[in-house]
Structures are given as structure tokens and as C-alpha cells.
Design a protein around this motif. Structure first.
Motif, PDB file in Angstrom:
ATOM      1  N   HIS A  77       0.718  -1.242   0.133  1.00 34.23           N
ATOM      2  CA  HIS A  77      -0.054   0.013  -0.054  1.00 34.23           C
ATOM      3  C   HIS A  77       0.814   1.268  -0.025  1.00 34.23           C
ATOM      4  CE1 HIS A  77      -4.051   1.837   0.257  1.00 34.23           C
ATOM      5  NE2 HIS A  77      -3.373   2.544   1.337  1.00 34.23           N
ATOM      6  N   VAL A  78       0.371   2.296  -0.428  1.00 31.10           N
ATOM      7  CA  VAL A  78       1.170   3.548  -0.481  1.00 31.10           C
ATOM      8  C   VAL A  78       1.524   4.041   0.835  1.00 31.10           C
ATOM      9  CG1 VAL A  78      -1.125   5.211  -0.474  1.00 31.10           C
ATOM     10  CG2 VAL A  78       0.893   5.778  -1.307  1.00 31.10           C
ATOM     11  N   ASP A  79       2.618   4.616   0.801  1.00 34.72           N
ATOM     12  CA  ASP A  79       3.398   5.091   1.920  1.00 34.72           C
ATOM     13  C   ASP A  79       3.646   4.085   2.993  1.00 34.72           C
ATOM     14  OD1 ASP A  79       3.637   7.826   1.277  1.00 34.72           O
ATOM     15  OD2 ASP A  79       2.248   8.481   2.407  1.00 34.72           O
ATOM     16  N   HIS A  80       3.615   2.675   2.814  1.00 36.60           N
ATOM     17  CA  HIS A  80       3.872   1.652   3.719  1.00 36.60           C
ATOM     18  C   HIS A  80       5.428   1.376   4.074  1.00 36.60           C
ATOM     19  CE1 HIS A  80      -0.178  -0.240   4.801  1.00 36.60           C
ATOM     20  NE2 HIS A  80      -0.431   1.070   4.984  1.00 36.60           N
ATOM     21  N   GLY A  81       6.392   2.117   3.142  1.00 44.81           N
ATOM     22  CA  GLY A  81       7.721   2.220   3.199  1.00 44.81           C
ATOM     23  C   GLY A  81       8.461   1.514   2.475  1.00 44.81           C
ATOM     24  N   LYS A  82       7.901   0.831   1.082  1.00 44.81           N
ATOM     25  CA  LYS A  82       8.659   0.275   0.155  1.00 44.81           C
ATOM     26  C   LYS A  82      10.002   0.648  -0.290  1.00 44.81           C
ATOM     27  CE  LYS A  82       5.014   0.681  -2.163  1.00 44.81           C
ATOM     28  NZ  LYS A  82       4.038   1.150  -1.274  1.00 44.81           N
ATOM     29  N   THR A 124       8.034  -0.954  -6.635  1.00 42.77           N
ATOM     30  CA  THR A 124       6.705  -0.615  -7.471  1.00 42.77           C
ATOM     31  C   THR A 124       5.870   0.690  -6.590  1.00 42.77           C
ATOM     32  OG1 THR A 124       5.424  -2.181  -6.090  1.00 42.77           O
ATOM     33  CG2 THR A 124       6.342  -2.844  -8.356  1.00 42.77           C
ATOM     34  N   PRO A 125       5.086   1.411  -7.328  1.00 39.28           N
ATOM     35  CA  PRO A 125       4.738   2.440  -6.562  1.00 39.28           C
ATOM     36  C   PRO A 125       3.171   1.840  -5.735  1.00 39.28           C
ATOM     37  CG  PRO A 125       4.307   2.922  -8.735  1.00 39.28           C
ATOM     38  CD  PRO A 125       5.011   1.534  -8.588  1.00 39.28           C
ATOM     39  N   LYS A 178       8.081  -0.520   9.966  1.00 40.81           N
ATOM     40  CA  LYS A 178       7.580   0.314  10.774  1.00 40.81           C
ATOM     41  C   LYS A 178       7.325  -0.020  12.036  1.00 40.81           C
ATOM     42  CE  LYS A 178       5.609   3.398   7.428  1.00 40.81           C
ATOM     43  NZ  LYS A 178       4.661   4.645   6.896  1.00 40.81           N
ATOM     44  N   ASP A 180       9.261   0.115  14.434  1.00 40.59           N
ATOM     45  CA  ASP A 180       9.895   0.978  15.578  1.00 40.59           C
ATOM     46  C   ASP A 180       8.824   1.962  16.090  1.00 40.59           C
ATOM     47  OD1 ASP A 180      10.168   3.951  13.769  1.00 40.59           O
ATOM     48  OD2 ASP A 180      10.315   2.085  12.565  1.00 40.59           O
ATOM     49  N   LYS A 181       7.781   2.135  15.507  1.00 43.73           N
ATOM     50  CA  LYS A 181       6.691   3.021  15.686  1.00 43.73           C
ATOM     51  C   LYS A 181       5.925   2.585  17.126  1.00 43.73           C
ATOM     52  CE  LYS A 181       5.238   5.593  11.965  1.00 43.73           C
ATOM     53  NZ  LYS A 181       3.860   6.505  11.230  1.00 43.73           N
ATOM     54  N   LYS A 215      13.547   2.512   9.191  1.00 43.86           N
ATOM     55  CA  LYS A 215      13.958   3.705  10.023  1.00 43.86           C
ATOM     56  C   LYS A 215      15.357   3.298  10.693  1.00 43.86           C
ATOM     57  CE  LYS A 215      12.726   7.796  12.669  1.00 43.86           C
ATOM     58  NZ  LYS A 215      11.550   7.961  13.478  1.00 43.86           N
TER      59      LYS A 215
HETATM   60  P1  GTP Z   1       4.771   4.913  -2.373  1.00 41.11           P
HETATM   61  O1  GTP Z   1       6.070   4.328  -3.045  1.00 41.11           O
HETATM   62  O2  GTP Z   1       4.169   6.193  -2.509  1.00 41.11           O
HETATM   63  O3  GTP Z   1       3.651   3.728  -2.241  1.00 41.11           O
HETATM   64  O4  GTP Z   1       5.306   4.772  -0.846  1.00 41.11           O
HETATM   65  P2  GTP Z   1       6.454   3.899  -0.206  1.00 41.11           P
HETATM   66  O5  GTP Z   1       5.796   2.599   0.312  1.00 41.11           O
HETATM   67  O6  GTP Z   1       7.578   3.709  -1.178  1.00 41.11           O
HETATM   68  O7  GTP Z   1       6.645   4.550   1.229  1.00 41.11           O
HETATM   69  P3  GTP Z   1       8.188   5.364   1.742  1.00 41.11           P
HETATM   70  O8  GTP Z   1       9.085   4.689   1.626  1.00 41.11           O
HETATM   71  O9  GTP Z   1       8.198   6.430   0.711  1.00 41.11           O
HETATM   72  O10 GTP Z   1       7.785   5.911   3.057  1.00 41.11           O
HETATM   73  C1  GTP Z   1       6.562   6.553   3.311  1.00 41.11           C
HETATM   74  C2  GTP Z   1       6.830   7.207   4.689  1.00 41.11           C
HETATM   75  O11 GTP Z   1       6.996   6.341   5.703  1.00 41.11           O
HETATM   76  C3  GTP Z   1       7.988   8.249   4.588  1.00 41.11           C
HETATM   77  O12 GTP Z   1       7.806   9.279   5.523  1.00 41.11           O
HETATM   78  C4  GTP Z   1       9.210   7.353   5.638  1.00 41.11           C
HETATM   79  O13 GTP Z   1       9.971   8.071   6.143  1.00 41.11           O
HETATM   80  C5  GTP Z   1       8.096   6.543   6.506  1.00 41.11           C
HETATM   81  N1  GTP Z   1       8.626   5.432   6.905  1.00 41.11           N
HETATM   82  C6  GTP Z   1       9.286   4.331   5.866  1.00 41.11           C
HETATM   83  N2  GTP Z   1       9.477   3.283   6.724  1.00 41.11           N
HETATM   84  C7  GTP Z   1       9.364   3.570   8.125  1.00 41.11           C
HETATM   85  C8  GTP Z   1       9.714   2.898   9.384  1.00 41.11           C
HETATM   86  O14 GTP Z   1      10.431   1.783   9.298  1.00 41.11           O
HETATM   87  N3  GTP Z   1       9.552   3.647  10.494  1.00 41.11           N
HETATM   88  C9  GTP Z   1       8.964   4.810  10.403  1.00 41.11           C
HETATM   89  N4  GTP Z   1       8.716   5.201  11.589  1.00 41.11           N
HETATM   90  N5  GTP Z   1       8.852   5.467   9.130  1.00 41.11           N
HETATM   91  C10 GTP Z   1       9.098   4.993   8.158  1.00 41.11           C
END
Ligand code: GTP
Ligand code: MG
Length: 360
Positions: A77-82, A124-125, A178, A180-181, A215
């Protein structure tokens, strides 16, 4: 289609031998006997001419197969940290350390582990709009890493990515990110995935689950281990010699260098000087670079390479095939372009009919 004779082609396409012979003569080739094997290029051209869709499949029969690295696509999913996860993995890579600050302009990269094993990763996005890209990612990969944020849990594109992997029959390794959260709840993610039918390892299934944090880099070694184990189970091999096949993951136009295609070699060895057809474009390979931008003379299976020398810009997902000569390359490229144009016109006219129909 490799080594197919006119007789066999006639059977497959339902077109008469005579008509096939005419087409072959029309594209400027000789026909000695309808029992002689046709070159794969000619077989493809002729098939296109009679409206049959072909998919090239080089035979690996009798070829020497050698172990190759795994190709792993990261989805979720979007923003899940890929992307963050890939960045973190790359920092642990031997190659990254050796090269110092690396320029990251390819859609794919290789992580080399201290053990000497390596893995090719594709990002992938996660945005809902990019479903096609995820489907393609699943289709070209050996393993899917399904990234799920531990605080957010299973979301629509998590399920979509899971479905793509299952359709493509590609094994999944789950990375709960994530962790660590403070709000992270990996247990909830496990239950959600289990409810969706994913057979997790801790529940007696064979899908490995790893808890990570991009992180803090927690669990990255475990993730690499899980991927290597999965790859080992799959016993990935490829043909090194003979005609190369590759697929494009990214293409862009560089002002100085012209069209550039990032491709992953599937089998065989791609080399400078070869004539290639990529989708409906063609060219002669002028240079090959690895994912660190270093010039190399050839690309081997599972290796992402940047190819320079194409006349036009191909599309992500296009196949790269090596052909014998410039003439063949031009011919095949022209044939495919004509076919594309024909399909486009056909589609446009169908749409027009639909519009007319609804206006009644
Ligand atoms: P899309 O490519 O748009 O789908 O997003 P993505 O899945 O690639 O996510 P991305 O790596 O851009 O991370 C999204 C946000 O989550 C960023 O602000 C990162 O800093 C944060 N983030 C990613 N991994 C972690 C983690 O393990 N811990 C924390 N606390 N934040 C994380
Ligand atoms: Mg990303």
C-alpha cells in the motif's frame, strides 16, 4: 516458435501453406522447403501478418542451466515504506559500500550480501492508480515482498498486490514495516493477513513473515535471510549462453545518450554490438551499464542493465529480443509497429461504434 516449419505454422495459425509462403516471400525471405525450420523472427512476422498474437519462447531444451540470483519485487500500500526499505537494504549492500555515494537512477538494483549471494530488487508504487505497474511487477519477478506498515495494517493495495502475486503464482514474503513506531501492532497485521487467506508460517503455512523497520534497520538481515531461503527453495536457474531475452522495467530519453532502457535479463547474455528489438523499437546495443552506472560488456540473467543504442523509446514491460542482423531488426520493428497501429485503429473504430450505439 523457435525452429517451427511452415507446415507447423500453418497448423497453428489455420492459414494455408501457400499463403504463408507468399507472405514470407513478401517480407523478402527465401522459402526452400515447407519442412525447413523458420527463424523465430520470420515466424513472428508471418504470424503477425495473419493476425495471430505470438509470444516468443526460446527453448531451454538441452541448454546448460546455471544458478542465478533472485529477482524480488517490493509491493504494498502507498506510504507503507517500500522505497525506504529498499534504501535501507541498499545501504547494507556490499556494492554500495564499495562505490561510496551511488547515483540511483535505475528502477532496479542489486544487493550483494557478504556471503557473496546477491538479490535483484524492483520497486513499485503503492498508489491506487498504478495497478498495471504492480501487475507487471508481479509478472516479471521470482518473489514478491509484501510490505505492510505495522501501524496502518492491511489496506486496499496490500490486498491488490497480494492478488497480483497469487495470479502470477509468485511466492510472497511478508515484511511488516515501521515496527519502530509506538503504535505498531504487528500481531494485528498477522491476523489480518491470515483472515485474507495468506498462509503464514507461524500458523503452519509456508509464507515467511519478518518484522522490520526501514528507519532503525531492525530485521533487515532477517528479511535478506528469508529471501535467500525462498530463492534456495525455488532453485532458480537460467541459460547463460544463446539468444538473450530480457524485459524492460523503465525507459527514458537522455538528451545526450538518446533512448535508454533499463532491462532485466531473463536468459542468455546480452552483449554490446547485438541487434535488438524492444517492443516495437529496434537498435544496436552501443553500451551496457550496470546499476551503478559502470560500463560493462554484457548483461547476464537477473542482472539489471541500462541499454543504450535504441532508435526509439520502448515501454516498461516490453520484451527485449536479440536478432541476427540490422535488416531483421528493422523488419521486425516495422512489423510490430504496423500491428500496433492496426490494433489501435481497430480499437478506435470499436469505440466509435460503441458511442454510436449508445446515442440511439
Ligand atoms: P509509495 O511508493 O508512494 O507507495 O510509498 P512507499 O511505500 O515507497 O513509502 P516510503 O518509503 O516513501 O515511506 C513513506 C513514509 O513512511 C516516509 O515518510 C518514510 O520516512 C516513512 N517510513 C518508512 N519506513 C518507515 C519505518 O520503518 N519507520 C518509520 N517510523 N517510518 C517509516
Ligand atoms: Mg515508493
Amino acid at each position: 516458435f523457435e525452429g517451427m516449419t511452415i507446415v507447423e505454422l500453418a497448423k497453428r495459425t489455420g492459414v494455408s501453406i501457400r499463403h504463408l509462403q507468399e507472405i514470407i516471400v513478401n517480407v523478402g525471405e527465401k522459402v526452400d522447403s515447407e519442412f525447413d525450420p523458420l527463424s523465430i523472427d520470420i515466424a513472428e512476422l508471418v504470424s503477425m501478418e495473419v493476425g495471430v498474437n505470438v509470444r516468443r519462447q526460446h527453448s531451454d531444451e538441452g541448454a546448460v542451466l546455471q544458478p542465478r540470483p533472485a529477482v524480488v519485487t517490493v509491493m504494498g500500500h502507498v506510504d507503507h515504506g517500500k522505497t525506504s526499505l529498499l534504501d535501507a537494504l541498499r545501504q547494507t549492500s556490499v556494492a554500495a559500500k564499495e562505490a561510496g555515494g551511488i547515483t540511483q537512477h535505475l528502477g532496479a538494483f542489486v544487493v550483494e550480501m557478504p556471503s557473496g549471494a546477491s538479490i535483484t530488487f524492483l520497486d513499485t508504487p503503492g498508489h491506487a492508480a498504478f495497478s498495471a505497474m504492480r501487475a507487471r511487477g508481479a509478472a516479471v519477478t521470482d518473489i514478491v515482498v509484501l510490505v505492510v506498515a505495522a501501524d496502518d495494517g492491511v489496506m486496499p493495495q496490500t490486498l491488490e498486490a497480494m492478488a497480483h502475486a497469487q495470479v502470477a503464482n509468485v511466492p510472497i514474503v511478508v515484511a511488516i514495516n515501521k515496527c519502530d513506531k509506538p503504535s505498531a501492532d504487528p500481531e494485528r497485521v498477522r491476523i489480518q493477513l491470515g483472515t485474507e487467506g495468506l498462509l503464514l508460517e507461524d500458523l503452519g503455512g509456508d509464507v515467511q513473515v519478518v518484522q522490520v523497520s526501514a528507519k532503525t534497520k531492525l530485521g533487515l538481515d532477517k528479511l535478506e535471510e528469508a529471501l535467500l531461503l525462498q530463492a534456495e527453495i525455488m532453485d532458480l536457474k537460467a541459460r547463460i549462453d544463446g539468444p538473450s531475452q530480457a524485459y524492460v522495467v523503465e525507459a527514458r530519453l537522455d538528451r545526450g545518450r538518446g533512448p535508454l532502457a533499463t532491462a532485466i535479463v531473463k536468459s542468455g547474455t546480452l552483449a554490446c554490438g547485438q541487434y535488438i528489438v524492444v517492443g516495437s523499437e529496434w537498435g544496436r546495443i552501443r553500451s551496457i551499464r550496470d546499476m551503478l552506472g559502470r560500463a560493462t560488456s554484457s548483461g547476464r540473467p537477473a542482472m539489471p542493465v541500462e541499454i543504450e543504442g535504441l532508435k526509439g523509446l520502448p515501454m516498461a514491460g516490453d520484451d527485449v529480443v536479440v536478432v541476427d542482423s540490422e535488416e531483421r531488426a528493422r523488419m521486425l520493428s516495422n512489423g510490430r509497429k504496423k500491428k500496433l497501429e492496426k490494433d489501435r485503429l481497430l480499437k478506435a473504430s470499436e469505440e466509435r461504434i460503441e458511442i454510436e450505439d449508445t446515442s440511439e
